[in-house]
Design a protein around this motif. Structure first.
Motif, PDB file in Angstrom:
ATOM      1  N   GLU A  63       0.841  -1.196   0.000  1.00 15.45           N
ATOM      2  CA  GLU A  63       0.000   0.000   0.000  1.00 15.45           C
ATOM      3  C   GLU A  63       0.875   1.244   0.000  1.00 15.45           C
ATOM      4  N   GLU A  64       0.296   2.332  -0.476  1.00 19.96           N
ATOM      5  CA  GLU A  64       0.928   3.633  -0.314  1.00 19.96           C
ATOM      6  C   GLU A  64       0.007   4.457   0.575  1.00 19.96           C
ATOM      7  N   ILE A  65       0.548   4.932   1.683  1.00 19.75           N
ATOM      8  CA  ILE A  65      -0.213   5.711   2.655  1.00 19.75           C
ATOM      9  C   ILE A  65       0.230   7.167   2.562  1.00 19.75           C
ATOM     10  N   ASP A  70      15.083  -1.534   5.453  1.00 20.39           N
ATOM     11  CA  ASP A  70      15.851  -2.263   4.445  1.00 20.39           C
ATOM     12  C   ASP A  70      15.045  -3.434   3.872  1.00 20.39           C
ATOM     13  N   VAL A  71      14.397  -4.186   4.753  1.00 21.57           N
ATOM     14  CA  VAL A  71      13.578  -5.336   4.339  1.00 21.57           C
ATOM     15  C   VAL A  71      12.440  -4.857   3.438  1.00 21.57           C
ATOM     16  N   ILE A  72      11.802  -3.744   3.803  1.00 18.61           N
ATOM     17  CA  ILE A  72      10.707  -3.214   2.980  1.00 18.61           C
ATOM     18  C   ILE A  72      11.230  -2.818   1.606  1.00 18.61           C
ATOM     19  N   GLN A  73      12.394  -2.176   1.542  1.00 18.32           N
ATOM     20  CA  GLN A  73      12.972  -1.819   0.244  1.00 18.32           C
ATOM     21  C   GLN A  73      13.190  -3.065  -0.610  1.00 18.32           C
ATOM     22  N   LYS A  74      13.651  -4.138   0.017  1.00 19.89           N
ATOM     23  CA  LYS A  74      13.860  -5.403  -0.718  1.00 19.89           C
ATOM     24  C   LYS A  74      12.528  -5.955  -1.226  1.00 19.89           C
ATOM     25  N   ILE A  75      11.479  -5.869  -0.396  1.00 20.92           N
ATOM     26  CA  ILE A  75      10.146  -6.352  -0.813  1.00 20.92           C
ATOM     27  C   ILE A  75       9.644  -5.530  -1.992  1.00 20.92           C
ATOM     28  N   LEU A  76       9.836  -4.211  -1.940  1.00 22.14           N
ATOM     29  CA  LEU A  76       9.402  -3.339  -3.039  1.00 22.14           C
ATOM     30  C   LEU A  76      10.149  -3.700  -4.324  1.00 22.14           C
ATOM     31  N   GLU A 134      11.630  -6.651  -5.033  1.00 18.44           N
ATOM     32  CA  GLU A 134      11.174  -7.988  -5.462  1.00 18.44           C
ATOM     33  C   GLU A 134       9.872  -7.903  -6.254  1.00 18.44           C
ATOM     34  N   ASN A 135       9.035  -6.947  -5.878  1.00 20.65           N
ATOM     35  CA  ASN A 135       7.709  -6.825  -6.489  1.00 20.65           C
ATOM     36  C   ASN A 135       7.644  -5.710  -7.538  1.00 20.65           C
ATOM     37  N   GLN A 136       8.812  -5.178  -7.892  1.00 23.41           N
ATOM     38  CA  GLN A 136       8.918  -4.141  -8.926  1.00 23.41           C
ATOM     39  C   GLN A 136       8.005  -2.961  -8.649  1.00 23.41           C
ATOM     40  N   VAL A 137       8.000  -2.543  -7.364  1.00 27.75           N
ATOM     41  CA  VAL A 137       7.249  -1.345  -6.963  1.00 27.75           C
ATOM     42  C   VAL A 137       8.290  -0.325  -6.536  1.00 27.75           C
ATOM     43  N   SER A 138       8.279   0.859  -7.166  1.00 23.95           N
ATOM     44  CA  SER A 138       9.290   1.860  -6.789  1.00 23.95           C
ATOM     45  C   SER A 138       8.715   2.912  -5.871  1.00 23.95           C
ATOM     46  N   LEU A 151      -1.052  -0.773  -4.096  1.00 25.06           N
ATOM     47  CA  LEU A 151      -0.153  -0.777  -5.249  1.00 25.06           C
ATOM     48  C   LEU A 151      -0.024  -2.175  -5.844  1.00 25.06           C
ATOM     49  N   LYS A 152      -0.092  -3.192  -4.999  1.00 26.05           N
ATOM     50  CA  LYS A 152       0.036  -4.566  -5.487  1.00 26.05           C
ATOM     51  C   LYS A 152      -0.653  -5.513  -4.509  1.00 26.05           C
ATOM     52  N   ILE A 153      -1.377  -6.477  -5.070  1.00 26.15           N
ATOM     53  CA  ILE A 153      -2.125  -7.467  -4.291  1.00 26.15           C
ATOM     54  C   ILE A 153      -1.475  -8.838  -4.464  1.00 26.15           C
ATOM     55  N   ASN A 154      -1.641  -9.692  -3.467  1.00 20.45           N
ATOM     56  CA  ASN A 154      -1.152 -11.082  -3.526  1.00 20.45           C
ATOM     57  C   ASN A 154       0.337 -11.166  -3.840  1.00 20.45           C
ATOM     58  N   ILE A 155       1.154 -10.397  -3.092  1.00 21.49           N
ATOM     59  CA  ILE A 155       2.596 -10.469  -3.322  1.00 21.49           C
ATOM     60  C   ILE A 155       3.115 -11.830  -2.859  1.00 21.49           C
TER      61      ILE A 155
END
Length: 104
Positions: A12-14, A92-98, A100-104, A49-53
């Protein structure tokens, strides 16, 4: 009352009331609470921004952190919106998740 262990599967983007934004890894309960928070004026907006990651190792790490550090209400109609504060490691972990899911 707190909800059971939460599985996180959406990005999500808040938008805070000051206009600044951040990305959150949540789920439909969290999104419903954020939508309610928007209606109540606690935050400006939320959008998915993305569902079912994919449930990657990074998602598991962040999920464990959130479940251990925050009490997640089981109700959508929350009294206050709590932004999950993150350690530098979790940022850092969140940046990696973003990534991995090609969300910038």
């Amino acid at each position: 009352m707190a909800a059971d262990y939460q599985t996180l599967d959406i990005i999500e983007e808040i938008t805070r009331n000051d206009g600044s934004t951040y990305k959150e890894i949540g789920n439909l309960l969290h999104n419903g609470q954020a939508e309610y928070a928007v209606e109540q004026g606690m935050i400006q907006s939320v959008r998915i921004l993305k569902i079912n990651i994919p449930h990657s190792g990074n998602v598991e790490k962040y999920e464990k952190y959130v479940n251990e550090h925050f009490e997640i209400p089981e109700m959508v109609a929350i009294k206050e919106y709590t932004e999950w504060t993150k350690t530098p490691e979790m940022d850092d972990v969140i940046q990696k998740i973003l990534t991995e899911n090609q969300v910038s």
